[in-house]
Motif scaffolding. Structure first.
Motif, PDB file in Angstrom:
ATOM      1  N   HIS A 406       2.437  19.032  -2.856  1.00 11.74           N
ATOM      2  CA  HIS A 406       1.797  17.747  -3.148  1.00 11.74           C
ATOM      3  C   HIS A 406       2.836  16.654  -3.371  1.00 11.74           C
ATOM      4  CE1 HIS A 406      -2.230  19.367  -3.279  1.00 11.74           C
ATOM      5  NE2 HIS A 406      -1.815  20.331  -4.091  1.00 11.74           N
ATOM      6  N   GLN A 407       3.850  16.625  -2.509  1.00 12.65           N
ATOM      7  CA  GLN A 407       4.842  15.568  -2.628  1.00 12.65           C
ATOM      8  C   GLN A 407       4.284  14.293  -2.022  1.00 12.65           C
ATOM      9  OE1 GLN A 407       7.958  17.672  -0.612  1.00 12.65           O
ATOM     10  NE2 GLN A 407       9.125  17.837  -2.488  1.00 12.65           N
ATOM     11  N   GLN A 408       4.749  13.187  -2.521  1.00 11.58           N
ATOM     12  CA  GLN A 408       4.269  11.894  -2.073  1.00 11.58           C
ATOM     13  C   GLN A 408       5.417  11.167  -1.391  1.00 11.58           C
ATOM     14  OE1 GLN A 408       1.799  10.005  -5.176  1.00 11.58           O
ATOM     15  NE2 GLN A 408       2.299  11.823  -6.371  1.00 11.58           N
ATOM     16  N   THR A 409       5.109  10.536  -0.275  1.00 13.27           N
ATOM     17  CA  THR A 409       6.170   9.963   0.540  1.00 13.27           C
ATOM     18  C   THR A 409       5.901   8.510   0.847  1.00 13.27           C
ATOM     19  OG1 THR A 409       5.159  10.397   2.678  1.00 13.27           O
ATOM     20  CG2 THR A 409       6.392  12.193   1.691  1.00 13.27           C
ATOM     21  N   ALA A 410       6.984   7.831   1.158  1.00 15.10           N
ATOM     22  CA  ALA A 410       6.875   6.461   1.673  1.00 15.10           C
ATOM     23  C   ALA A 410       8.141   6.150   2.424  1.00 15.10           C
ATOM     24  CB  ALA A 410       6.672   5.448   0.545  1.00 15.10           C
ATOM     25  N   GLU A 411       8.000   5.439   3.518  1.00 15.30           N
ATOM     26  CA  GLU A 411       9.175   5.052   4.283  1.00 15.30           C
ATOM     27  C   GLU A 411       9.857   3.890   3.590  1.00 15.30           C
ATOM     28  OE1 GLU A 411      10.095   3.161   8.629  1.00 15.30           O
ATOM     29  OE2 GLU A 411       8.333   4.420   8.363  1.00 15.30           O
ATOM     30  N   GLU A 412      11.175   3.975   3.512  1.00 14.59           N
ATOM     31  CA  GLU A 412      11.935   2.898   2.895  1.00 14.59           C
ATOM     32  C   GLU A 412      11.992   1.715   3.832  1.00 14.59           C
ATOM     33  OE1 GLU A 412      15.522   3.884   0.524  1.00 14.59           O
ATOM     34  OE2 GLU A 412      15.430   5.662   1.782  1.00 14.59           O
ATOM     35  N   GLU A 413      11.668   0.562   3.342  1.00 16.10           N
ATOM     36  CA  GLU A 413      11.847  -0.669   4.090  1.00 16.10           C
ATOM     37  C   GLU A 413      12.580  -1.626   3.182  1.00 16.10           C
ATOM     38  OE1 GLU A 413       8.236  -2.175   5.551  1.00 16.10           O
ATOM     39  OE2 GLU A 413       7.731  -0.420   6.729  1.00 16.10           O
ATOM     40  N   ALA A 414      13.848  -1.864   3.502  1.00 19.67           N
ATOM     41  CA  ALA A 414      14.630  -2.764   2.666  1.00 19.67           C
ATOM     42  C   ALA A 414      14.033  -4.154   2.737  1.00 19.67           C
ATOM     43  CB  ALA A 414      16.081  -2.803   3.134  1.00 19.67           C
ATOM     44  N   GLY A 509       4.458  12.240 -11.171  1.00 25.62           N
ATOM     45  CA  GLY A 509       3.108  11.784 -11.459  1.00 25.62           C
ATOM     46  C   GLY A 509       2.587  10.829 -10.410  1.00 25.62           C
ATOM     47  N   PRO A 510       1.326  10.414 -10.521  1.00 28.67           N
ATOM     48  CA  PRO A 510       0.758   9.465  -9.555  1.00 28.67           C
ATOM     49  C   PRO A 510       1.431   8.094  -9.694  1.00 28.67           C
ATOM     50  CG  PRO A 510      -0.746   9.789 -11.393  1.00 28.67           C
ATOM     51  CD  PRO A 510       0.359  10.794 -11.576  1.00 28.67           C
ATOM     52  N   GLY A 511       1.478   7.381  -8.607  1.00 29.93           N
ATOM     53  CA  GLY A 511       2.090   6.052  -8.655  1.00 29.93           C
ATOM     54  C   GLY A 511       2.297   5.478  -7.281  1.00 29.93           C
ATOM     55  N   GLN A 512       3.061   4.409  -7.219  1.00 30.73           N
ATOM     56  CA  GLN A 512       3.384   3.761  -5.963  1.00 30.73           C
ATOM     57  C   GLN A 512       4.780   3.165  -6.052  1.00 30.73           C
ATOM     58  OE1 GLN A 512       1.189  -0.039  -5.303  1.00 30.73           O
ATOM     59  NE2 GLN A 512       0.083   0.537  -7.170  1.00 30.73           N
ATOM     60  N   PHE A 513       5.318   2.842  -4.894  1.00 32.97           N
ATOM     61  CA  PHE A 513       6.661   2.285  -4.847  1.00 32.97           C
ATOM     62  C   PHE A 513       6.631   0.798  -5.184  1.00 32.97           C
ATOM     63  CE2 PHE A 513       7.028   6.066  -2.299  1.00 32.97           C
ATOM     64  CZ  PHE A 513       8.275   6.554  -2.638  1.00 32.97           C
ATOM     65  N   CYS A 514       7.563   0.394  -6.018  1.00 28.15           N
ATOM     66  CA  CYS A 514       7.736  -1.014  -6.392  1.00 28.15           C
ATOM     67  C   CYS A 514       9.174  -1.398  -6.039  1.00 28.15           C
ATOM     68  CB  CYS A 514       7.470  -1.207  -7.882  1.00 28.15           C
ATOM     69  SG  CYS A 514       7.860  -2.873  -8.490  1.00 28.15           S
ATOM     70  N   THR A 515       9.325  -2.224  -5.022  1.00 25.15           N
ATOM     71  CA  THR A 515      10.655  -2.632  -4.568  1.00 25.15           C
ATOM     72  C   THR A 515      10.991  -4.009  -5.132  1.00 25.15           C
ATOM     73  OG1 THR A 515      10.432  -1.371  -2.527  1.00 25.15           O
ATOM     74  CG2 THR A 515      12.104  -3.086  -2.558  1.00 25.15           C
ATOM     75  N   ASP A 715       3.031   2.452 -11.910  1.00 32.16           N
ATOM     76  CA  ASP A 715       1.568   2.515 -11.891  1.00 32.16           C
ATOM     77  C   ASP A 715       0.949   1.263 -11.293  1.00 32.16           C
ATOM     78  OD1 ASP A 715       2.161   0.665 -13.792  1.00 32.16           O
ATOM     79  OD2 ASP A 715       1.124   1.672 -15.443  1.00 32.16           O
ATOM     80  N   GLY A 716       1.746   0.451 -10.626  1.00 36.49           N
ATOM     81  CA  GLY A 716       1.232  -0.767 -10.016  1.00 36.49           C
ATOM     82  C   GLY A 716       1.693  -2.032 -10.709  1.00 36.49           C
ATOM     83  N   THR A 717       2.537  -1.894 -11.732  1.00 40.75           N
ATOM     84  CA  THR A 717       3.088  -3.065 -12.420  1.00 40.75           C
ATOM     85  C   THR A 717       4.613  -2.997 -12.346  1.00 40.75           C
ATOM     86  OG1 THR A 717       3.072  -1.905 -14.542  1.00 40.75           O
ATOM     87  CG2 THR A 717       1.139  -3.245 -14.000  1.00 40.75           C
ATOM     88  N   ALA A 718       5.207  -4.160 -12.172  1.00 42.62           N
ATOM     89  CA  ALA A 718       6.664  -4.225 -12.096  1.00 42.62           C
ATOM     90  C   ALA A 718       7.257  -4.121 -13.494  1.00 42.62           C
ATOM     91  CB  ALA A 718       7.098  -5.532 -11.437  1.00 42.62           C
ATOM     92  N   PHE A 735       4.925  -3.990  -3.497  1.00 44.99           N
ATOM     93  CA  PHE A 735       4.355  -2.685  -3.801  1.00 44.99           C
ATOM     94  C   PHE A 735       3.979  -1.985  -2.503  1.00 44.99           C
ATOM     95  CE2 PHE A 735       3.615  -5.050  -7.720  1.00 44.99           C
ATOM     96  CZ  PHE A 735       4.043  -4.141  -8.671  1.00 44.99           C
ATOM     97  N   GLU A 736       4.145  -0.655  -2.486  1.00 43.21           N
ATOM     98  CA  GLU A 736       3.808   0.133  -1.305  1.00 43.21           C
ATOM     99  C   GLU A 736       3.158   1.426  -1.753  1.00 43.21           C
ATOM    100  OE1 GLU A 736       5.974   2.176   2.585  1.00 43.21           O
ATOM    101  OE2 GLU A 736       7.135   1.162   1.048  1.00 43.21           O
ATOM    102  N   GLN A 737       1.961   1.669  -1.231  1.00 47.90           N
ATOM    103  CA  GLN A 737       1.257   2.898  -1.574  1.00 47.90           C
ATOM    104  C   GLN A 737       1.933   4.088  -0.914  1.00 47.90           C
ATOM    105  OE1 GLN A 737      -1.245   3.352  -3.618  1.00 47.90           O
ATOM    106  NE2 GLN A 737      -1.635   1.193  -4.106  1.00 47.90           N
TER     107      GLN A 737
END
Length: 759
Positions: A406-414, A509-515, A715-718, A735-737
């Motif tokens: 159950h790993q969570q992934t996202a492609e890095e976009e600088a 844990g659950p979350g999303q990427f914050c760049t 969790d969706g906040t910076a 933010f990126e899901q």
């Protein structure tokens, strides 16, 4: 006086004669260095580009004649570091520059031309910008470019090594002097220029018509045939009064370059091509082998042996001593080297798979120099050993994400970096003061800021002193920029390493990427960077760095402090990866300040030990007036945007790079490597400090890079430590899901296509 005497007195001075004995000594003397196309087989067939000779590249439009000439220009300027004059007739310097970027970065020329590069491709292009900006290659694409104009300009290029004329047009073009019936006299003028300056002249003709080429009578002619479906192009080498040979090259026109064919050979022009089949006839049995004991074949090299040779062969490139590898290949080989040296058994299986695939990648072009040839042999041997080892070598495919994990992934976009933080290529003239009506006279303001200091700064270190300490200690690694990804987060390479994907384990844990993208990191650092305005003196070992009114700033050699906080990168950034054999590093004052603070706070246990130092009296306000002017102008322009804001950022970038210009062709009003490194180190430290504060507040830092990019798992906040806005030091947030594990697995499998595949 007799008639004979009168005739003798009127006779011109005798021509200077040379004896055979004189010439034998000259010919046998050590030869002057010859310039190369950077293509092994072509150099072998031509002997390289000969000083005093005109070489003509004859090619039909679309065959790549300009790119063949550009290969020589790139090799001379970028590999040999010698001056090149590139006369573009009918072309523009922007077009040729795009070709160079595509060839050096390994990106698609059409995407570069249309502005549609992907984020990794743009990163690769930007990665070569600094090196290209310092290349001693000069363009002349002005109107009315004639052979005579080239001959007038060339003597003013110091230490000129190569002249490229691209191109001569067979048909008459009204606005191009080097066309039509002006081509033959232009060739004669260029031939005389080569003789006079004793430099090679390489000219491109936009036809391969035999009669047109023969009539120009060049010293050496290269007739380039268009590449067929196989991507192989033949080059017929014709040298005046000698025979001919044919060389095979691999055409990579999408990336504006040629490379040696896999089995390139120079052969007589009348020899059958490699694709030709023998005529039908009776079979001739091969002679029987002699009856003798066949010696045992040597045992094939093991994977470990070929891997060690690969690491050694790649060192010339990964260390930065030799240029010419595409940025993605360079990064992959660097990561592989680091994993081998660290004994990172968990990383090696995936890296081995990618490196083995790199050996057969159709897009990989290695420089035709001994270092490149050694690397090619090492890659091939490693790939063969990897295949022989079998699939058990790869313990776990790094691009496979199992449902169980159950790993969570996202492609890095600088995020798009602020242009003031990009390495703007310096050009002659950038060191001149801007006009009075300039949107932002950055260089003039920077000089005024330095000149108003009461400490009487020394903005330029004399050339005579630059080859001795402390200046020879300075290198770009000392900026300490972070290149960090959390050790529990997996970085997966896609598309041959050009794209990356972050895989965050379930325990985050659950979350999303914050760049986070910081604005104006470099000029912001100018507000209070601590540096030494005056001359650095050798102060040797120190019990501690003096602070306060009599504080010391400069360069310090210290033991690399241990850093036990796995959720944050080392505060010295990439410097922490490069200690010497004694475990020591040279740092600038901003990094000394952050280490001293962390020691006081108890985050670093051991006190600093300063083994050597070069210091001067510290000052943290030298560049502050410049920062204030830059901040005020940005505030006025940022909302309006448009060309004035773009020009503001461009001039800002130029001024800060001129603190430590590379090369000799820009006569900068500054040459203080310690100032430039301290400014970038200050930006790196500030970037690190805010991320450190966010981590202490409970946020999960996933990646920290350069001086402006941080990636958090939220969790969706910076993180509250960052202030969102457009000002210096403020940030943009994206933010990126994360994808679901099963979708990520399929996406990665779809992406896992070897370079050059027809799939």
């Amino acid at each position: 006086m007799s008639d004979f005497d009168e005739m003798a007195s009127a006779r011109p001075a005798p021509r200077k004669l040379a004896s055979l004995g004189d010439m034998v000594g000259d010919v046998l003397a050590p030869a002057a260095p010859r310039h190369s196309f950077g293509l092994r087989d072509l150099d072998a067939a031509t002997g390289g580009l000969q000083a005093g000779q005109l070489t003509l590249v004859a090619a039909a439009p679309g065959a790549g004649g300009s790119l063949l000439a550009l290969a020589a220009a790139r090799h001379t300027a970028l590999v040999e570091g010698r001056q090149v004059l590139y006369a573009a007739a009918g072309l523009t310097k922007e077009v040729v520059t795009r070709w160079i970027i595509a060839a050096e970065a390994g990106v698609d020329l059409r995407k570069l031309r249309s502005g549609s590069l992907t984020a990794p491709e743009r990163e690769a292009a930007e990665a070569v910008a600094g090196r290209l900006g310092q290349a001693p290659l000069f363009f002349d694409d002005g109107a009315g470019l004639t052979a005579e104009a080239i001959a007038e300009t060339a003597p003013y290029v110091d230490s000129l090594a190569l002249i490229v004329v691209d191109r001569l047009h067979q048909g008459a073009e009204p606005h191009i002097p080097l066309s039509g019936d002006q081509v033959p006299p232009a060739v004669r003028t260029l031939t005389q220029l080569a003789r006079k300056l004793s430099v090679p002249v390489l000219a491109v003709l936009n036809t391969d018509d035999a009669d047109a080429v023969r009539g120009l009578d060049a010293d050496v002619t290269l007739v380039l045939a268009p590449a067929g479906d196989s991507g192989i192009a033949d080059v017929r080498v014709v040298e005046r009064d000698f025979g001919q040979a044919v060389v095979r090259l691999r055409a990579d026109l999408d990336m504006a370059r040629f490379a040696d064919a896999p089995s390139a050979d120079a052969r007589p022009a009348d020899a059958p091509s490699a694709d030709a089949r023998p005529a039908a006839g009776p079979a001739v049995p091969a002679p029987a082998p002699p009856a003798s004991v066949t010696p045992a074949e040597p045992a094939p090299l093991t994977l470990a042996e070929t891997e060690r040779e690969l690491v050694d062969a790649a060192l010339a490139f990964t260390s930065g001593a030799v240029r010419g590898l595409p940025s993605d290949a360079l990064q992959l080989l660097s990561d592989h080297r680091d994993a081998v040296n660290k004994g990172a058994d968990d990383e090696l299986p995936g890296l081995r798979a990618y490196t083995a695939a790199l050996a057969s990648a159709a897009g990989l072009i290695l420089p035709g120099i001994p270092e490149g040839q050694r690397l090619r042999a090492a890659l091939d041997a490693f790939a063969a050993a990897h295949r022989a080892e079998g699939p058990q070598t790869v313990a776990r495919d790094p691009e496979t994400v199992s449902d169980a994990e159950h790993q969570q992934t996202a492609e890095e976009e600088a995020p798009e970096p602020e242009p003031e933080q990009e390495p703007h290529p310096l050009r002659p003239g950038d060191e001149d003061d801007e006009p009075e009506d300039a949107v932002f006279p950055a260089l003039r303001l920077l000089k005024e800021a330095v000149n108003r200091s009461k400490m009487h700064p020394i903005p330029v270190i004399g050339k005579a002193d630059r080859d001795s300490e402390p200046w020879t200690l300075c290198n770009e690694i000392m900026d300490g920029e972070p290149r960090w990804v959390h050790p529990e987060v997996e970085t997966v390479r896609l598309r041959g390493g050009k794209r990356r994907r972050l895989i965050v384990p379930d325990q985050f844990g659950p979350g999303q990427f914050c760049t986070i993208d910081r604005n104006g990191s470099y000029p912001s650092a100018c507000s209070a960077v601590t540096l030494a305005p005056n001359k650095l003196k050798h102060t040797g070992p120190l019990e501690q760095r003096a602070t306060g009114k009599e504080g010391q700033a400069g360069l310090f050699q210290i033991d690399l402090p241990a850093w036990e906080h796995v959720n944050m990168p080392h505060p010295l950034g990439r410097l922490a990866d490069r200690p010497d054999d004694d475990g020591r590093v040279w740092v600038t004052t901003p990094h000394m300040e952050i280490l001293e603070k962390l020691i006081r706070q108890g985050h670093i246990a051991e006190p600093l030990r300063i083994h050597d130092s070069w210091t001067g009296r510290a000052n943290n306000s030298l560049l502050k007036p410049f920062y204030q002017e830059a901040k005020q102008t940005r505030t006025e322009l940022v909302e309006a945007g448009g060309e004035p804001y773009i020009e503001y950022k461009r001039r800002l970038s130029i001024a800060l790079r001129l603190l430590w210009p590379k090369g000799e062709r820009v006569n900068s009003p500054f040459w203080r490597p310690d100032w430039r490194l301290s400014m970038v180190a200050e930006a790196s430290v500030r970037h690190w400090i805010v991320a450190w504060g966010a981590v202490q507040d409970g946020h999960s830092l996933i990646a920290l890079r350069n001086v402006d990019e941080a990636v958090f798992w939220t969790d969706g906040t910076a993180p509250a430590k960052y202030k969102v806005g457009t000002g210096f030091g403020e940030v943009k947030v994206k933010f990126e899901q994360a994808e679901q594990a099963e979708n990520a697995e399929q996406a990665e499998q779809d992406e896992q296509v070897p370079q050059g595949s027809d799939a």
